[in-house]
Write an enzyme that holds these catalytic residues in place. Sequence first.
Site, mmCIF file in Angstrom:
data_model
loop_
_atom_site.group_PDB
_atom_site.id
_atom_site.type_symbol
_atom_site.label_atom_id
_atom_site.label_comp_id
_atom_site.label_asym_id
_atom_site.label_seq_id
_atom_site.Cartn_x
_atom_site.Cartn_y
_atom_site.Cartn_z
ATOM 1 N N VAL A 67 -9.554 1.078 13.102
ATOM 2 C CA VAL A 67 -9.728 1.158 14.547
ATOM 3 C C VAL A 67 -11.067 1.768 14.959
ATOM 4 O O VAL A 67 -11.702 1.284 15.899
ATOM 5 C CB VAL A 67 -8.515 1.879 15.190
ATOM 6 C CG1 VAL A 67 -8.455 3.361 14.827
ATOM 7 C CG2 VAL A 67 -8.534 1.694 16.690
ATOM 8 N N TYR A 78 0.843 -1.197 0.000
ATOM 9 C CA TYR A 78 0.000 0.000 0.000
ATOM 10 C C TYR A 78 0.886 1.257 0.000
ATOM 11 O O TYR A 78 0.757 2.117 -0.881
ATOM 12 C CB TYR A 78 -0.886 -0.037 1.238
ATOM 13 C CG TYR A 78 -1.877 1.098 1.380
ATOM 14 C CD1 TYR A 78 -3.008 1.181 0.570
ATOM 15 C CD2 TYR A 78 -1.699 2.075 2.365
ATOM 16 C CE1 TYR A 78 -3.942 2.206 0.742
ATOM 17 C CE2 TYR A 78 -2.623 3.092 2.540
ATOM 18 C CZ TYR A 78 -3.744 3.160 1.725
ATOM 19 O OH TYR A 78 -4.661 4.172 1.897
ATOM 20 N N SER A 114 -14.039 1.864 13.366
ATOM 21 C CA SER A 114 -15.161 0.945 13.154
ATOM 22 C C SER A 114 -15.034 -0.262 14.088
ATOM 23 O O SER A 114 -16.025 -0.703 14.680
ATOM 24 C CB SER A 114 -15.256 0.524 11.692
ATOM 25 O OG SER A 114 -13.991 0.227 11.168
HETATM 26 P P1 NAD Z 1 -12.798 1.833 0.740
HETATM 27 O O1 NAD Z 1 -12.125 0.510 0.798
HETATM 28 O O2 NAD Z 1 -14.086 1.999 1.470
HETATM 29 O O3 NAD Z 1 -13.036 2.299 -0.760
HETATM 30 C C1 NAD Z 1 -12.176 1.970 -1.805
HETATM 31 C C2 NAD Z 1 -13.025 1.616 -3.012
HETATM 32 O O4 NAD Z 1 -12.143 1.272 -4.104
HETATM 33 C C3 NAD Z 1 -13.951 0.427 -2.773
HETATM 34 O O5 NAD Z 1 -15.258 0.728 -3.190
HETATM 35 C C4 NAD Z 1 -13.317 -0.689 -3.612
HETATM 36 O O6 NAD Z 1 -14.261 -1.648 -4.043
HETATM 37 C C5 NAD Z 1 -12.704 0.117 -4.758
HETATM 38 N N1 NAD Z 1 -11.623 -0.594 -5.450
HETATM 39 C C6 NAD Z 1 -10.586 -1.266 -4.901
HETATM 40 N N2 NAD Z 1 -9.815 -1.801 -5.877
HETATM 41 C C7 NAD Z 1 -10.371 -1.435 -7.054
HETATM 42 C C8 NAD Z 1 -10.056 -1.675 -8.417
HETATM 43 N N3 NAD Z 1 -8.970 -2.399 -8.765
HETATM 44 N N4 NAD Z 1 -10.856 -1.156 -9.387
HETATM 45 C C9 NAD Z 1 -11.959 -0.425 -9.056
HETATM 46 N N5 NAD Z 1 -12.313 -0.176 -7.784
HETATM 47 C C10 NAD Z 1 -11.528 -0.669 -6.795
HETATM 48 O O7 NAD Z 1 -11.711 2.898 1.265
HETATM 49 P P2 NAD Z 1 -11.880 4.456 1.582
HETATM 50 O O8 NAD Z 1 -11.601 4.629 3.005
HETATM 51 O O9 NAD Z 1 -13.113 4.968 0.994
HETATM 52 O O10 NAD Z 1 -10.630 5.036 0.787
HETATM 53 C C11 NAD Z 1 -10.770 5.702 -0.457
HETATM 54 C C12 NAD Z 1 -9.416 6.203 -0.915
HETATM 55 O O11 NAD Z 1 -8.874 7.111 0.050
HETATM 56 C C13 NAD Z 1 -8.378 5.107 -1.089
HETATM 57 O O12 NAD Z 1 -7.590 5.371 -2.222
HETATM 58 C C14 NAD Z 1 -7.550 5.201 0.149
HETATM 59 O O13 NAD Z 1 -6.230 4.742 -0.059
HETATM 60 C C15 NAD Z 1 -7.587 6.692 0.438
HETATM 61 N N6 NAD Z 1 -7.359 6.965 1.856
HETATM 62 C C16 NAD Z 1 -8.344 6.711 2.764
HETATM 63 C C17 NAD Z 1 -8.082 6.949 4.111
HETATM 64 C C18 NAD Z 1 -9.135 6.697 5.170
HETATM 65 O O14 NAD Z 1 -8.829 6.842 6.364
HETATM 66 N N7 NAD Z 1 -10.352 6.368 4.826
HETATM 67 C C19 NAD Z 1 -6.840 7.427 4.526
HETATM 68 C C20 NAD Z 1 -5.860 7.646 3.558
HETATM 69 C C21 NAD Z 1 -6.138 7.423 2.226
HETATM 70 N N1 UDP Z 2 -5.778 -0.640 16.126
HETATM 71 C C1 UDP Z 2 -6.142 -1.127 17.382
HETATM 72 N N2 UDP Z 2 -7.205 -1.971 17.450
HETATM 73 C C2 UDP Z 2 -7.938 -2.333 16.379
HETATM 74 C C3 UDP Z 2 -7.583 -1.828 15.104
HETATM 75 C C4 UDP Z 2 -6.489 -0.990 15.018
HETATM 76 O O1 UDP Z 2 -5.519 -0.802 18.391
HETATM 77 O O2 UDP Z 2 -8.896 -3.105 16.557
HETATM 78 C C5 UDP Z 2 -4.655 0.315 16.039
HETATM 79 C C6 UDP Z 2 -3.623 -0.003 14.964
HETATM 80 O O3 UDP Z 2 -2.631 -0.869 15.471
HETATM 81 C C7 UDP Z 2 -3.082 1.379 14.663
HETATM 82 C C8 UDP Z 2 -4.283 2.294 14.876
HETATM 83 O O4 UDP Z 2 -5.206 1.552 15.664
HETATM 84 O O5 UDP Z 2 -2.071 1.732 15.584
HETATM 85 C C9 UDP Z 2 -4.983 2.718 13.564
HETATM 86 O O6 UDP Z 2 -5.247 1.553 12.823
HETATM 87 P P1 UDP Z 2 -6.072 1.570 11.468
HETATM 88 O O7 UDP Z 2 -6.033 0.172 10.933
HETATM 89 O O8 UDP Z 2 -7.400 2.177 11.706
HETATM 90 O O9 UDP Z 2 -5.299 2.585 10.526
HETATM 91 P P2 UDP Z 2 -3.747 2.820 10.183
HETATM 92 O O10 UDP Z 2 -2.878 1.907 10.992
HETATM 93 O O11 UDP Z 2 -3.655 2.546 8.733
HETATM 94 O O12 UDP Z 2 -3.538 4.230 10.547
#
Ligand code: NAD
Ligand code: UDP
Length: 317
Positions: A188, A146, A190
């Site tokens: 975390v 990622y 959710s």
């Molecule tokens: P999510 O998993 O809910 O949504 C991602 C979507 O992309 C899903 O609907 C999935 O089906 C679709 N997808 C995955 N692979 C695909 C493919 N090959 N072709 C077409 N569709 C595809 O995640 P999200 O939280 O909504 O994240 C959206 C974007 O924001 C992502 O690019 C993620 O990396 C970025 N992002 C999110 C967060 C966050 O905290 N939510 C943080 C940093 C970056």
């Molecule tokens: N984490 C936790 N319990 C959980 C899920 C995640 O303590 O049930 C911690 C995880 O180790 C990280 C932080 O929460 O330190 C955020 O995790 P998340 O997977 O939400 O996002 P990211 O690590 O990508 O920031």
Amino acid sequence: MVVMRILITGGAGFVGSHLAERLLSAGNEVVVVDNYFTGSKDNISHLIGNPRFELLRHDVTFPLYVEVDAIYNLASPASPIHYQHDPVQTTKTNVMGAINMLGLAKRLRVPILQASTSEVYGDPEVHPQTEDYWGKVNPIGPRACYDEAKRVAETLFFDYHRQHGLAIRVARIFNTYGPRMAADDGRVVSNFIVQALRGEPLTIYGDGSQTRSFCYVDDLVGGLIALMENTAGEVGPVNLGNPGEFTMLELAEKVLELTGSSSSIEHLPLPQDDPKQRQPDISRAKKSLGWEPTIPLSEGLVKTIEYFSKSLGARAS
Ligand code: NAD
Ligand code: UDP
């Protein structure tokens, strides 16, 4: 705001569905492309039937031919358990997906925004993280599929910008939460809410002293649109997140308080390469976009808890 036809890849996901909703309500046409790997039609079922909304099942690792005025590239699994489930596909989605969508933007000569991530900073030695920090990422660890793929995508965006004059925008998104996160996606916020509502122990990985800064999804969507529409020439990278920083222990306590749950707390092993601290410096977004988040964690958590109470209740009945 000028009305446009806007493509959102990954638009059936958590962030994408909120973005689609906001862009539609501003009068735009929205085309969502998704392969439903982590997203679902349920997230956008309320938009189906709107004549300005279109939905295409498509995997962005394959070329796409549509005619649009702007592209938000969000397709990628975002939670560690999902992006580590099929790491090769994660890298392909982010790298080949970026190449395909940049090719589309180049043919159409339209602006394209990349949903990048705070993960490009890895386990950061600079705190809070500023956009000029290059990060500390393990290139061969379990998060690399990622982190490194998102870094390559940024490289591609900036090379298309320099080499082909493409109008790019790169948003580095920090941890975002809100309604329509998947209950089982392992993030975390959710996890803790679902566990608290079910009366199960809240699973804290490690000692819970690691920090994250959580942005409510409505704030993030406002930032993405402000970046796409900015006329200040800001291409990014721009950090988008809420600077309020919390330990995972503090988050667990807040969730217990707001749900009124009597769940216990259980400590599980800390995953490899889990960043110890994370907090965005959002000076750039404030200055060039006039953007900053307005929804504090407690308020956003209440809305998210409401959503999960309803959706878990509906599933149980
Ligand atoms: P999510 O998993 O809910 O949504 C991602 C979507 O992309 C899903 O609907 C999935 O089906 C679709 N997808 C995955 N692979 C695909 C493919 N090959 N072709 C077409 N569709 C595809 O995640 P999200 O939280 O909504 O994240 C959206 C974007 O924001 C992502 O690019 C993620 O990396 C970025 N992002 C999110 C967060 C966050 O905290 N939510 C943080 C940093 C970056
Ligand atoms: N984490 C936790 N319990 C959980 C899920 C995640 O303590 O049930 C911690 C995880 O180790 C990280 C932080 O929460 O330190 C955020 O995790 P998340 O997977 O939400 O996002 P990211 O690590 O990508 O920031």
